[in-house]
Enzyme design. Structure first.
Site, PDB file in Angstrom:
ATOM      1  N   CYS A 118      41.051  39.262  50.455  1.00 47.50           N
ATOM      2  CA  CYS A 118      40.379  39.406  49.148  1.00 47.50           C
ATOM      3  C   CYS A 118      39.929  40.986  49.047  1.00 47.50           C
ATOM      4  CB  CYS A 118      39.124  38.662  49.192  1.00 47.50           C
ATOM      5  SG  CYS A 118      39.491  36.846  49.424  1.00 47.50           S
ATOM      6  N   HIS A 284      34.144  41.296  44.704  1.00 45.03           N
ATOM      7  CA  HIS A 284      34.745  40.165  44.885  1.00 45.03           C
ATOM      8  C   HIS A 284      34.263  38.973  44.429  1.00 45.03           C
ATOM      9  CE1 HIS A 284      37.579  37.302  46.422  1.00 45.03           C
ATOM     10  NE2 HIS A 284      36.860  36.940  47.374  1.00 45.03           N
ATOM     11  N   ASN A 314      37.827  31.574  43.078  1.00 50.14           N
ATOM     12  CA  ASN A 314      37.962  32.691  43.830  1.00 50.14           C
ATOM     13  C   ASN A 314      39.791  33.026  43.851  1.00 50.14           C
ATOM     14  OD1 ASN A 314      38.692  34.227  46.135  1.00 50.14           O
ATOM     15  ND2 ASN A 314      37.541  33.046  47.581  1.00 50.14           N
TER      16      ASN A 314
END
Ligand code: COA
Length: 357
Positions: A118, A284, A314
């Site tokens: 990520c 993020h 996500n």
């Protein structure tokens, strides 16, 4: 002089799946998901490949299509470098970056994939910025070396391909999407002011997607093993749940909140700035609660963070560039603003960068 962002874009697949629709797959409900994560829906790629999503985001960032934000249209031959940040490339070879380079017809670009989970986009921009700075500095006797003046950095994922849709503790979190940014070395602009990358141990395997390359092969010491049932091996592997993401949610949560606040503090120290100098932080977006914890640790108002997790979930490496494009579209970033991008994820990786818009 510095590495300036001159465009960004994003793309989501057509299919949007609401929290309550997941009740058909697992024992869950909208209230649990919203209160624990801030996620209301996510997009799932059915027809779209990872490359399709990346292309759409890149075209916006290059100023070829409407959407996102672009200071100007960048011509194909101007791009020297493509970095494709992903953990879900459509193929191992060719790389997703090579495929995107060909799809967009970028004749002068070198291209490679980058896996920092990520944190991919933050790593990607940092690598590109370093290559640009080295090119600008020049190396004696290095005529003919690749010169990098402009770069396309993409974060794009089809996490639905590695999600275990029977596991409620993970499947409600993830979605598919893409984001992209175009960088240009500019003698008249400050651009990136500081970067800070970290890798630390994940000794208990709190965040895994093994994709083990350990499939038995139909060969023996003497050569081909005629008795091996290759088709049965392939069938067994196709349903192998080990290929899906597994996660110790609480361990990852603790790591994430700490790593995020540490990275923001470190990058601002490196650049000689404080949070008061920063107009917007694009984090993020794994879980809204992680951002709230980090904001509290930093003693920073949530107003400063730009979030768009509610309708994306996500999306791993896509999350930061998608949030960035969303922030520009929402008019949150103006010329001269100082902006922080911060990521964390599997590895464990984490990192942040600060730039002047
Ligand atoms: N719907 C309903 N209940 C669920 C559920 C779901 N989708 N998933 C888990 N539960 C249940 C658990 O089974 C548990 O039930 P129990 O108390 O009867 O055992 C209960 O909810 C609490 O589970 P817990 O794991 O303690 O919840 P949590 O508050 O830690 O939240 C996460 C879980 C996954 C949302 C949270 O840990 C998290 O966000 N972690 C970080 C994940 C992440 O960001 N990963 C990517 C990083 S890049």
């Amino acid at each position: 002089m510095g590495c300036a962002l001159i465009g960004c874009g994003k793309a989501l697949p057509a299919l949007e799946v609401q929290n309550d629709e997941l009740k058909a797959l697992v024992d869950t409900n909208n209230e649990w998901i919203v209160t624990r994560t801030g996620i209301e829906s996510r997009h799932i790629a059915l027809e779209e490949t990872n490359l399709d999503l990346a292309e759409r985001a890149a075209r916006e960032a290059l100023g070829w299509d409407e959407g996102g934000w672009a200071a100007r249209r960048v011509e194909p031959e101007e791009i020297d470098l493509v970095i494709f940040c992903t953990i879900t490339a459509d193929h191992l070879v060719p790389s997703a970056a090579s495929e995107l380079r060909m799809r967009l017809d970028l004749p002068n670009a070198i291209a490679f994939d980058l896996n920092a989970a990520c944190t991919g986009f933050v790593y990607g921009v940092t690598v590109a910025e370093s290559l640009m700075a080295a090119s600008a500095a020049g190396v004696p006797g290095a005529a003919g070396r690749n010169k990098v003046r402009r770069a396309l950095i993409v974060g794009s994922e089809r996490l639905s391909r590695i999600t275990d849709w029977a596991e409620r503790s993970t499947c409600v979190l993830f979605g598919d999407g893409a984001g992209a940014g175009v960088l240009e070395w500019n003698e008249g602009r400050a651009g990136v002011l500081g970067t800070h990358l970290v890798n630390e141990d994940d000794p208990t395997g709190a965040l895994l997607c093994p994709l083990e390359f350990d499939m038995p092969v139909p060969f023996a010491a003497s050569g081909v093993d005629a008795g091996a049932d290759a088709e049965a091996v392939l069938r067994e592997r196709a349903g192998n749940p080990k290929q899906a993401i597994t996660m110790n949610g609480q361990a990852v949560f603790k790591f994430a909140a700490r790593a995020m606040s540490d990275a923001v503090t470190a990058v601002l120290d490196n650049a000689g700035l404080t949070l008061d100098d920063v107009a917007c932080i694009v984090p993020h977006q794994a879980n809204e609660r992680i951002v709230r914890f980090a904001a509290k640790k930093l003693d920073c108002s949530m107003e400063k963070f730009h979030l768009c997790i509610a309708h994306a979930g996500n999306t791993s490496a896509a999350s930061v560039p998608m949030g960035l494009a969303d922030a520009y579209e929402a008019g949150r970033i103006k010329p001269g603003d100082k902006v922080v991008l911060v990521g964390f994820g599997g590895g464990f990786t984490s990192g942040a960068l600060v730039y002047e818009a």
